[in-house]
Enzyme design. Structure first.
Site, PDB file in Angstrom:
ATOM      1  N   ASP A   1     -32.025  72.332 -40.723  1.00 46.74           N
ATOM      2  CA  ASP A   1     -32.275  73.019 -41.936  1.00 46.74           C
ATOM      3  C   ASP A   1     -32.952  74.345 -41.980  1.00 46.74           C
ATOM      4  OD1 ASP A   1     -32.358  72.163 -44.777  1.00 46.74           O
ATOM      5  OD2 ASP A   1     -34.242  73.375 -44.703  1.00 46.74           O
TER       6      ASP A   1
ATOM      7  N   TYR B   1     -36.017  80.649 -50.025  1.00 48.06           N
ATOM      8  CA  TYR B   1     -34.527  80.900 -50.506  1.00 48.06           C
ATOM      9  C   TYR B   1     -34.173  82.205 -51.171  1.00 48.06           C
ATOM     10  CZ  TYR B   1     -34.048  75.837 -49.766  1.00 48.06           C
ATOM     11  OH  TYR B   1     -33.756  74.696 -49.218  1.00 48.06           O
TER      12      TYR B   1
ATOM     13  N   HIS C   1     -29.505  64.397 -42.534  1.00 45.69           N
ATOM     14  CA  HIS C   1     -29.938  65.840 -42.512  1.00 45.69           C
ATOM     15  C   HIS C   1     -31.507  65.917 -41.754  1.00 45.69           C
ATOM     16  CE1 HIS C   1     -30.525  69.933 -43.712  1.00 45.69           C
ATOM     17  NE2 HIS C   1     -31.533  69.531 -44.269  1.00 45.69           N
TER      18      HIS C   1
END
Ligand SMILES: *[C@@H]1O[C@H](CO)[C@@H](O)[C@H](O)[C@H]1NC(C)=O
Ligand SMILES: *[C@@H]1O[C@H](CO)[C@@H](O)[C@H](O)[C@H]1NC(C)=O
Ligand SMILES: *[C@@H]1O[C@H](CO)[C@@H](O)[C@H](O)[C@H]1NC(C)=O
Length: 458
Positions: A224, A370, A427
């Site tokens: 990630d 982000y 994930h």
């Protein structure tokens, strides 16, 4: 984290323009290796490494229970709906009850404190980390491995894997020393007080952090957001990063994306036929990314707004974070009323993650990553299209959010040693399949070291 869509759209527009007029590409910003991210007032660097323990105190637990118990009635889910509209609120009620009444706070506090933790200050930020040094190593070489989690994750992602990663084996002449930091802005690490701490700058912080621990050279594993940071570190510190292992091998270089688009003509000619379904048809992939990346655009633009509600409401935080653990583990789990959450993880393990976000009050600062990842300043470094020469090894789980075939990965990773595609797993691989994950990491490091025989052995 799935930046693919965002960057794809940007590069489709920008790439042709840049190629025609290369002179308009701004030079990459200068990197300051000592940039200060803490409050300006005190720039005296404290270089000590202090032991740290997580503590769930009574007043925090009492406040949390009150909030959980006194939430307003949830809006019932639509008929016949699982997780397609988000976290199913029928299921949510039982989680909230469990967290308030049955979650064993003291026992889980002990679990989180199972491995030694420390804090040390780097560039004005206290970095919290787990540090597992091998106890017995015989005549084996001790090799440092930096393990990087992503969002919405934490140091706990690696807890199940620690025993496997540190197991001694006759087949290996080394044993791992594990260094697992909370990323800045996550868990018990400090967050920056001013804009600009993106993955490139975090890479600098973590490289200085490794120096603090006495490691001038080391290996990296990341998934990630941790894979984005790890890849950047391998790219800008090729003499210090000896090998890079990732379970989220994503290349956003426009050349790789154009290759993927071109291969769509007949992917069976260019890649392992057994893996074609992971990427093609592209419309299916893009549809999935659109369905699942709304959160990405919110966090990349207005993290502080959505952060207000999540900071105030533990049930909101639970729904927001655990929805990701459902869908990112297996997209099919969206069909289920319970989101399949306890198929791979225990309730306590998942609430542990929430406890880290809740007690450290880091949801807003973690989401800001982000915004910093997609800022103009950060994209100007163009690390996504700078070749990486460090030996790289990618493991690809069946249900990972994004799949790219080896020929696309090679566009960036010029020393791609191996790509392991496994027909299961999602994930959060280290948490879900700790043994498979650990064996692959150990195989990778063994191979990285083997190829360095003539050079310094580390
Ligand atoms: C500044 O930081 C140093 C090292 O952490 C600490 O010893 C000192 O007390 C701090 N000074 C102030 C004014 O906070
Ligand atoms: C209890 O823990 C909370 C959250 O970790 C913290 O903000 C608070 O200062 C602590 N209170 C005491 C009295 O230690
Ligand atoms: C790559 O990984 C696979 C699966 O773990 C393994 O069988 C193979 O030997 C590896 N190749 C190299 C070059 O290490």
């Amino acid at each position: 984290m799935c930046p693919l869509l965002f960057v794809t759209v940007s590069v489709i527009i920008l790439y042709p323009v840049d190629s025609i007029w290369p002179s308009i590409i701004p030079p990459p910003p200068k990197l300051d290796y000592h940039e200060w991210w803490g409050p300006e007032e005190n720039t005296t660097q404290d270089t000590s490494i202090r032991p740290f323990r997580v503590h769930f105190n009574e007043s925090m637990i009492k406040d949390l229970r009150t909030r959980l118990t006194h939430h307003r009635p949830f809006t019932p889910p639509l008929e016949g709906i699982g997780f397609q509209y988000g976290f199913n609120t029928d299921t949510l009620e039982s989680w909230v009850q469990y967290w308030a009444q049955d979650y064993p706070f003291a026992e889980r506090e002990n679990y989180i404190n199972k491995y030694p933790q420390f804090k040390t200050n780097i560039q004005g930020l206290d970095i919290h980390f787990v540090w597992v040094k091998p106890e017995v190593c015989g005549n084996k070489k001790v090799v440092p491995l930096l393990l990087l989690h992503g969002w919405p994750s934490s140091i706990l992602e690696f807890y199940r894997a620690v025993p496997f990663l540190t197991t001694l084996s006759d087949g290996r002449d080394f044993v791992l020393e594990l260094i697992i930091p909370s990323l800045p802005g996550f868990g018990y690490s400090d967050s920056a007080v001013r804009p600009g701490l993106g993955p490139v700058e975090i890479g600098v912080v973590l490289r200085n952090f490794m120096h603090r621990l006495g490691h001038q050279q080391f290996y990296i594993q990341g998934g990630d957001a941790g894979s984005i940071i790890g890849s950047i570190m391998a790219t800008i510190f090729p003499k210090e990063v000896l090998g890079y292992h990732t379970n989220f091998g994503i290349v956003l270089d426009p050349k790789a994306l154009i290759l993927i688009a071109g291969m769509a003509v007949n992917p069976y000619l260019f890649m392992d036929p057994k893996l074609v379904h992971r990427l093609y048809p592209l419309t299916k992939t893009i549809e999935f990314l659109l369905e699942e990346s709304g959160y990405f655009l919110i966090q990349a633009t207005k993290p502080d707004t959505v952060g207000v509600g999540l900071t105030d409401s533990p049930s909101g935080l639970l729904a927001y974070i655990l929805e990701k653990y459902s869908t990112s583990t297996n997209k099919e789990y969206r069909q289920l009323k319970d989101g399949g959450l306890t198929r791979k993880y225990t309730r306590d393990e998942l609430i542990d993650i929430l406890m880290i976000y809740w007690t450290s009050n880091c949801i807003t600062t973690s989401m800001r990553l982000y915004a910093e990842t997609t800022s103009k300043k950060e994209l100007a470094f163009r690390t996504y299209e700078t070749p990486t020469t460090v030996p790289t090894w990618v493991i690809q789980a069946e249900h990972e959010l994004i799949y790219e075939p080896p020929n696309a990965l090679r566009v960036k990773y010029h020393n791609l040693v191996n790509v392991t595609a496994i027909p299961y797993g999602g994930h959060f691989l280290a948490l879900e399949l700790p043994q498979v994950f650990s064996e692959d990491v150990l195989d990778a490091i063994k191979t990285f070291r083997g190829s360095r025989t003539a050079k310094i052995k580390l």
